[in-house]
Structure formats: structure tokens, C-alpha cells
Design a protein around this motif. Sequence first.
Motif: not given
Length: 104
Positions: A15, A17-18, A39, A45, A47, A64-65, A87, A89, A98, A102
Motif C-alpha cells: 500500500k 505510504a502517503e 508526494h 517513494t 516500491y 494513503k493506504g 522500499f 524514500l 526510511p 516509520i
Amino acid sequence: HTGIDIKADKTTVVKAAEAGKVTAIKNDPRYGTTVIIEHANGYETRYANLLTAEFVTVGEEVSKGQTVGTVGNTATFEILDDYHLHFELLKDGEYQDPIIFIAY
């Protein structure tokens, strides 16, 4: 290694992150299937090592999500590792750790 590897079972849902905008979906020769999200405030980000990325499209605004893909084993330089999400960032094009973002 410019990110973190998060161990997960094959096909585990990944999912965002933002909230942000999907700027790329690619089959990177090293990182495998990769989704990149831009973002606010210069953050990005990435993935990677995804099995699928069919849940989003380039140019799509994501929440987000929101689901962006599923865990796979497509990264050629990590092919011998267990299934995991790679992942990354970035802030203004500079790699960040990252872990410091978290919350536990």
C-alpha cells in the motif's frame, strides 16, 4: 543498497505510504517491477520487487493506504533473497533512511 527490504509473503498487498501521484511503473532491470509515487514537499517513494503493479496507472492520484501492488521476487540483484518489498524514500532527489520515518 538505497532502501530497506521488508520481508513478506508472496502476493502480500503493498500500500502507498502517503497520498501522491504515480509517476512511473516500470520493469527495472535491477529492481524488477517498480512503482514510483511523488508526494508533497519533494518526497518520493519507490516500491520494488513487486509481482504485480496492475492496481494503479501512471498519472493516477493515490490515497494513503491505497493498494499499489503485491510482493514478488522480480529484482534480479535480490533474486536469491526471500520474498520482500524493496522500499525507498527520497527527499528532493536524495535518498533518505526510511526507518526514521516509520512509526512503531
